[in-house]
Design a protein around this motif. Structure first.
Motif, short mmCIF file in Angstrom:
data_model
loop_
_atom_site.label_atom_id
_atom_site.label_comp_id
_atom_site.label_asym_id
_atom_site.label_seq_id
_atom_site.Cartn_x
_atom_site.Cartn_y
_atom_site.Cartn_z
N GLU A 190 0.85 -1.20 0.00
CA GLU A 190 0.00 0.00 0.00
C GLU A 190 0.88 1.24 0.00
N SER A 230 -4.08 0.12 -10.55
CA SER A 230 -4.94 -0.97 -10.08
C SER A 230 -6.38 -0.91 -10.60
N ASN A 304 -3.05 -9.49 3.79
CA ASN A 304 -2.01 -8.74 3.08
C ASN A 304 -1.75 -7.35 3.65
N LEU A 305 -2.55 -6.91 4.63
CA LEU A 305 -2.30 -5.60 5.24
C LEU A 305 -1.56 -5.71 6.57
N LYS A 315 -13.91 -1.67 6.66
CA LYS A 315 -13.70 -0.77 5.53
C LYS A 315 -14.85 0.21 5.32
N VAL A 335 -7.35 -0.27 5.08
CA VAL A 335 -8.45 -0.51 4.14
C VAL A 335 -7.86 -0.64 2.74
N PRO A 336 -8.59 -1.26 1.82
CA PRO A 336 -7.99 -1.58 0.52
C PRO A 336 -7.51 -0.38 -0.29
N ARG A 337 -8.17 0.75 -0.17
CA ARG A 337 -7.71 1.94 -0.90
C ARG A 337 -7.75 3.11 0.06
N GLY A 370 -14.97 3.85 0.04
CA GLY A 370 -13.61 3.73 -0.49
C GLY A 370 -13.23 4.82 -1.46
N TYR A 390 -13.86 1.51 -3.64
CA TYR A 390 -13.24 0.23 -3.28
C TYR A 390 -13.29 -0.78 -4.42
N GLU A 391 -14.41 -0.77 -5.14
CA GLU A 391 -14.61 -1.78 -6.18
C GLU A 391 -13.88 -1.43 -7.48
#
Lengths: 430, 131
Positions: A190, A230, A304-305, A315, A335-337, A370, A390-391
């Motif tokens: 990240e 991404s 993975n975080l 999230k 969070v993913p982004r 996100g 996020y998506e």
């Protein structure tokens, strides 16, 4: 209250009747003690909103840093357009009245006992903790790299700070004058503003063309995965633009080491280590949680975080699942982004609205999708205003701006609009 | 765009422009007073505002045309950076700020000259009849 603040507040009050942000309209009379760890974009934005929404709460903000930097401006300094003074101000200028600012760093988090500790060893208890420490730029993770090298021997890095971004601009200019191979890329994991590595590549390309030196420089972008971005439509568009501009791409190349003396960079690839010669390199370090967070129970324990210490958070609500009175906002949130100032603009109101609701005995329903934004500068006077969730769905704020088209109006937003919007966000008004 | 309420836009402008926001607002107020005064003088002199309005419109259009080419430079860009109708619309909108100032000034000056010219003509006419 200063005269200017009085004028602004008075005028805004007059406008308030026209429209009130829903999250600002909610208040709580709670006398809870809220500790905010960090006085960056997220910390100050949270403090301002909480001061408005929870007038009786005790709000403590803990951060040793006195200067404030508008980090989205670093790429414009790196382009040679802005000066460091344009992005530098003081945290004191944005600190809301009635907030206690402890000018020390947080050294430890103890969520089991609801306490944080500072450099002087002071223990600060809390009812709610908002973790907004930001992240750590881990230049040491690249063998041979040191921030003192930025601006020398063809090494640039706009992330390190405004002065380093200025030194990077000079390094780009020298590279264009002398010619040779320029390497760009991004770290794995990240990172904040994932568009900046691409922006710097586009800027170097554009500057070389304007100087009539594009034929003298070879530009190579080292992507950390099989794509350059991404979000699929953005990846396709940027890949197409790189091809049009004769910018070569190496996939799955992650910078592991540099040798400034011989100007060689070593990359980890799927096929083992690869060493490339360079005349110019834009280094972006791996990013991880600050030590105090990394060494605490707050980060993700698996997934993975976990390795880089990002704080475990739902999230949608940014609430810690194991410590429900802890929230993570901004770069540190696992969070993913969302490691951009634009993410903070949406995250802070969500957390504050839910905290206000909870302390007022209501059920908070605010949810973060996100949202993040990257005004992708593609040359002087041109940018693509890319916003997504996020998506990976493109979520343009302005229906008349095509997110995948290079436009001056998108550049205008980056160059003239963002700083004002950012400062308004710090004061809790945007 | 739903989060861009008037309050939010005001704060963003305030943080972006600083003291210049108040200078621009003061100038706008002064021009508004000037326009009202000129319109009242025209009315008192029983003169049509058509001629000052046409002059102001011409000045406004010319200023817009000139500034449309200058606005990109204000953002460290060149005129060639304008790419498509949206860019031109925004360049024109920004140009309308100086154009509005120029048009207002032209209307005020032309309106006052027109009104005082009529007053002088009436005075001369009355003087001639009496004489």
């Amino acid at each position: 209250m200063k005269r200017r603040e009085f004028l602004i507040a008075g005028s805004a009050a007059a406008l308030e009747g026209l429209s009130v942000n829903a999250s600002q309209a909610q208040t709580s009379e709670s006398r809870a003690k809220i500790v905010i760890a960090g006085a960056g974009a997220a910390g100050l934005s949270l403090a301002s909103r909480l001061r408005h929404g929870m007038p009786n709460a005790t709000i403590v903000i803990v951060d040793a840093k006195k200067q404030h930097h508008f980090q989205p401006g670093y790429t414009l300094i790196g382009a040679g357009l802005w000066s460091p003074s344009q992005v530098t101000s003081n945290n004191a200028d944005y600190m809301p009245r009635g907030i206690e600012w402890i000018q020390e760093a947080v050294t430890a988090f103890e969520p089991e006992t609801n306490a944080v500790f500072t450099t002087s060893g002071t223990r600060i208890d809390y009812d709610f903790l908002l973790v907004a420490t930001g992240l750590k730029l881990d230049y040491d993770a690249i063998e041979g790299m040191d921030t003192a090298l930025i601006g020398q021997n063809g090494i640039a890095s706009v992330y390190a700070g405004p002065n380093e971004a200025q030194a990077s601009a000079a390094a780009i200019d020298r590279f264009i004058e002398t010619g040779g191979i320029g390497l760009f890329g991004r770290p794995t994991g990240e990172m904040k503003c994932a568009g900046a590595p691409l922006k710097m590549t586009f800027i170097a390309d554009d500057k070389a063309r304007r100087a009539g030196r594009r034929g003298a420089v070879e530009l190579i972008y080292n992507a950390h995965t099989g794509g350059v971005f991404s979000v699929p439509p953005v990846n396709e568009r940027v890949t197409e633009m790189f091809a049009e501009r004769n910018i070569a791409v190496n996939y799955t190349h992650v910078l592991a080491a540099i040798d400034p003396g011989s100007k060689r960079a070593t990359y980890r690839t799927a096929d083992g280590e690869v060493t490339l010669d360079y005349d110019f390199i834009h280094v972006i370090p791996p990013m991880r949680a600050p030590d105090a967070v990394l060494d605490s129970p707050l980060p993700w324990q698996d997934g993975n975080l976990a390795a880089d210490g990002w704080v475990e958070a739902d999230k949608a609500t940014l609430r810690h699942p194991r410590y429900p009175n802890v929230f993570a906002v901004g770069d540190i949130a696992g969070v993913p982004r969302g490691k951009t100032a634009a993410s903070v603009k949406w995250q802070a109101p969500i957390v504050v609205a839910n905290l206000i609701a909870e302390t007022a005995g209501r059920t908070g329903s605010a949810s973060y999708n996100g949202y993040t934004s990257c005004p992708m500068v593609t040359g002087f006077g041109k940018a693509m205003l890319i916003e997504f969730d996020y998506e990976g769905n493109l979520t343009p704020s302005f229906p008349f701006i095509d997110p995948l088209k290079e436009q001056w109006v998108s550049w205008l937003i980056e160059e003239k609009g963002l700083l004002g919007a950012y400062r308004a966000m710090l004061r809790g008004y945007a | 765009m739903s989060d861009f309420s008037p309050v939010v836009v005001f704060y963003i402008l305030s943080e972006s422009l600083g003291i210049w926001l108040w200078i621009v607002l003061a100038l706008a107020l002064a021009l508004l007073v000037g326009i009202t005064y000129a319109a009242l003088r025209l009315r008192a002199a029983d003169r049509s505002p058509a001629r000052p309005l046409v002059m102001a419109a011409i000045a406004g259009v010319l200023t817009t045309a000139i500034f449309t080419f200058l606005v990109p430079g204000w953002s460290h860009a060149e005129i060639s950076a304008l790419n498509g109708p949206v860019d031109y619309v925004f360049a024109i909108l920004f140009s309308m700020v100086p154009a509005g100032i120029v048009a207002a000034l032209v209307f005020i000056i032309a309106g006052l000259r027109c009104a005082s010219g009529m007053a002088r003509t009436s005075k001369n006419l009355v003087g001639a009849i009496k004489g």
